[in-house]
Design a protein around this motif. Sequence first.
Motif, PDB file in Angstrom:
ATOM      1  N   TYR A 130      43.449  -4.002  14.054  1.00  0.00           N
ATOM      2  CA  TYR A 130      42.533  -3.853  12.928  1.00  0.00           C
ATOM      3  C   TYR A 130      42.384  -2.415  12.437  1.00  0.00           C
ATOM      4  O   TYR A 130      42.438  -2.174  11.230  1.00  0.00           O
ATOM      5  N   PRO A 131      42.234  -1.426  13.312  1.00  0.00           N
ATOM      6  CA  PRO A 131      42.155  -0.057  12.766  1.00  0.00           C
ATOM      7  C   PRO A 131      43.496   0.392  12.171  1.00  0.00           C
ATOM      8  O   PRO A 131      43.520   1.126  11.181  1.00  0.00           O
ATOM      9  N   ALA A 132      44.606  -0.065  12.757  1.00  0.00           N
ATOM     10  CA  ALA A 132      45.915   0.273  12.201  1.00  0.00           C
ATOM     11  C   ALA A 132      46.074  -0.323  10.802  1.00  0.00           C
ATOM     12  O   ALA A 132      46.756   0.251   9.952  1.00  0.00           O
ATOM     13  N   MET A 133      45.421  -1.465  10.550  1.00  0.00           N
ATOM     14  CA  MET A 133      45.444  -2.097   9.232  1.00  0.00           C
ATOM     15  C   MET A 133      44.503  -1.396   8.254  1.00  0.00           C
ATOM     16  O   MET A 133      44.474  -1.719   7.071  1.00  0.00           O
ATOM     17  N   GLY A 134      43.680  -0.471   8.751  1.00  0.00           N
ATOM     18  CA  GLY A 134      42.758   0.261   7.898  1.00  0.00           C
ATOM     19  C   GLY A 134      41.415  -0.426   7.698  1.00  0.00           C
ATOM     20  O   GLY A 134      40.670  -0.069   6.784  1.00  0.00           O
ATOM     21  N   ILE A 135      41.092  -1.392   8.542  1.00  0.00           N
ATOM     22  CA  ILE A 135      39.830  -2.113   8.415  1.00  0.00           C
ATOM     23  C   ILE A 135      38.714  -1.263   9.029  1.00  0.00           C
ATOM     24  O   ILE A 135      38.782  -0.904  10.206  1.00  0.00           O
ATOM     25  N   ALA A 136      37.712  -0.944   8.231  1.00  0.00           N
ATOM     26  CA  ALA A 136      36.699   0.047   8.614  1.00  0.00           C
ATOM     27  C   ALA A 136      35.747  -0.408   9.722  1.00  0.00           C
ATOM     28  O   ALA A 136      35.280   0.418  10.502  1.00  0.00           O
ATOM     29  N   HIS A 137      35.445  -1.711   9.786  1.00  0.00           N
ATOM     30  CA  HIS A 137      34.421  -2.180  10.723  1.00  0.00           C
ATOM     31  C   HIS A 137      34.896  -3.417  11.475  1.00  0.00           C
ATOM     32  O   HIS A 137      35.402  -4.362  10.856  1.00  0.00           O
ATOM     33  N   TYR A 138      34.700  -3.416  12.806  1.00  0.00           N
ATOM     34  CA  TYR A 138      35.114  -4.534  13.648  1.00  0.00           C
ATOM     35  C   TYR A 138      33.973  -4.861  14.604  1.00  0.00           C
ATOM     36  O   TYR A 138      33.553  -4.025  15.392  1.00  0.00           O
ATOM     37  N   LEU A 139      33.468  -6.095  14.508  1.00  0.00           N
ATOM     38  CA  LEU A 139      32.380  -6.576  15.356  1.00  0.00           C
ATOM     39  C   LEU A 139      32.944  -7.577  16.358  1.00  0.00           C
ATOM     40  O   LEU A 139      33.546  -8.571  15.959  1.00  0.00           O
ATOM     41  N   ILE A 140      32.762  -7.288  17.650  1.00  0.00           N
ATOM     42  CA  ILE A 140      33.189  -8.198  18.714  1.00  0.00           C
ATOM     43  C   ILE A 140      31.936  -8.762  19.372  1.00  0.00           C
ATOM     44  O   ILE A 140      31.132  -8.020  19.941  1.00  0.00           O
ATOM     45  N   VAL A 141      31.775 -10.084  19.297  1.00  0.00           N
ATOM     46  CA  VAL A 141      30.641 -10.774  19.907  1.00  0.00           C
ATOM     47  C   VAL A 141      31.184 -11.553  21.108  1.00  0.00           C
ATOM     48  O   VAL A 141      32.112 -12.352  20.955  1.00  0.00           O
ATOM     49  N   ASP A 142      30.612 -11.322  22.286  1.00  0.00           N
ATOM     50  CA  ASP A 142      31.122 -11.957  23.504  1.00  0.00           C
ATOM     51  C   ASP A 142      30.073 -12.870  24.131  1.00  0.00           C
ATOM     52  O   ASP A 142      29.223 -12.422  24.905  1.00  0.00           O
ATOM     53  N   PRO A 143      30.124 -14.184  23.815  1.00  0.00           N
ATOM     54  CA  PRO A 143      29.162 -15.127  24.387  1.00  0.00           C
ATOM     55  C   PRO A 143      29.351 -15.361  25.889  1.00  0.00           C
ATOM     56  O   PRO A 143      28.503 -15.969  26.524  1.00  0.00           O
ATOM     57  N   ARG A 144      30.430 -14.881  26.475  1.00  0.00           N
ATOM     58  CA  ARG A 144      30.618 -14.983  27.934  1.00  0.00           C
ATOM     59  C   ARG A 144      29.631 -14.074  28.650  1.00  0.00           C
ATOM     60  O   ARG A 144      29.116 -14.410  29.700  1.00  0.00           O
ATOM     61  N   THR A 145      29.390 -12.888  28.066  1.00  0.00           N
ATOM     62  CA  THR A 145      28.575 -11.867  28.727  1.00  0.00           C
ATOM     63  C   THR A 145      27.277 -11.558  27.991  1.00  0.00           C
ATOM     64  O   THR A 145      26.434 -10.835  28.523  1.00  0.00           O
ATOM     65  N   GLY A 146      27.146 -12.048  26.757  1.00  0.00           N
ATOM     66  CA  GLY A 146      25.961 -11.736  25.963  1.00  0.00           C
ATOM     67  C   GLY A 146      25.983 -10.319  25.422  1.00  0.00           C
ATOM     68  O   GLY A 146      24.936  -9.717  25.195  1.00  0.00           O
ATOM     69  N   THR A 147      27.198  -9.794  25.199  1.00  0.00           N
ATOM     70  CA  THR A 147      27.333  -8.418  24.720  1.00  0.00           C
ATOM     71  C   THR A 147      28.025  -8.381  23.358  1.00  0.00           C
ATOM     72  O   THR A 147      28.706  -9.320  22.960  1.00  0.00           O
ATOM     73  N   ILE A 148      27.845  -7.247  22.691  1.00  0.00           N
ATOM     74  CA  ILE A 148      28.411  -7.021  21.365  1.00  0.00           C
ATOM     75  C   ILE A 148      28.950  -5.599  21.333  1.00  0.00           C
ATOM     76  O   ILE A 148      28.339  -4.679  21.888  1.00  0.00           O
ATOM     77  N   GLU A 149      30.095  -5.427  20.674  1.00  0.00           N
ATOM     78  CA  GLU A 149      30.641  -4.097  20.438  1.00  0.00           C
ATOM     79  C   GLU A 149      30.865  -3.940  18.940  1.00  0.00           C
ATOM     80  O   GLU A 149      31.412  -4.837  18.300  1.00  0.00           O
ATOM     81  N   VAL A 150      30.452  -2.798  18.400  1.00  0.00           N
ATOM     82  CA  VAL A 150      30.723  -2.452  17.011  1.00  0.00           C
ATOM     83  C   VAL A 150      31.703  -1.288  17.026  1.00  0.00           C
ATOM     84  O   VAL A 150      31.403  -0.229  17.584  1.00  0.00           O
TER      85      VAL A 150
END
Length: 191
Positions: A130-150
């Motif tokens: 995604y960053p190589a494609m030039g996409i400015a923002h990537y949200l990862i939501v992980d329901p396995r752990t209840g965590t989020i990364e921006v």
Amino acid sequence: MDYAKMRAIAEELGAYAERLEGAWSVEIGPAGPILAMMCPSKRHEGTIRRICKQLDEQLLVTHPGYISVSGPEIEHPALGRMRLPDAIVIPEAVLDEEGIAVDATQVLAVVEIVSPSNPNNDYVEKLADYPAMGIAHYLIVDPRTGTIEVHSDPCRGRYTAKDPYIFGDSVPFGPWTVDTSAFRRYGRAGD
């Protein structure tokens, strides 16, 4: 192998997958075309819906004419990549264009809900693509752990900023905010 050949193989895989039972997706990653079975749970789909609904409300103010949608593939032929994110932020008019995939240069943000069966796809491969494609923002939501990364601020093919959160937080995501209080983890009885 050049992208046109990989794209032709991906289209053949997609046609083949239509004859198979279940839901399948085709992406083009670092190793070339990939055919993967999709088994999205209700919680996976519910989380995507909640995020898209919240982003759509805010996009009316921050980026009129843009929407958050689940479904279209995105591609970057020069990189030889085609991905199928769980949700993307794009100009609504793109959905009226001919073709299958959205040009990655038109994508403001991507969202992935981590699958229990293949978390490395979101945390490693797509975090590189995604960053190589030039996409400015990537949200990862992980329901396995209840965590989020921006992830944000792409530079030289990688994101330079990473901000961690947990379910229940109000999460800044680019110029938007995602309320995660209704997000649920996988496999927790009573939720």
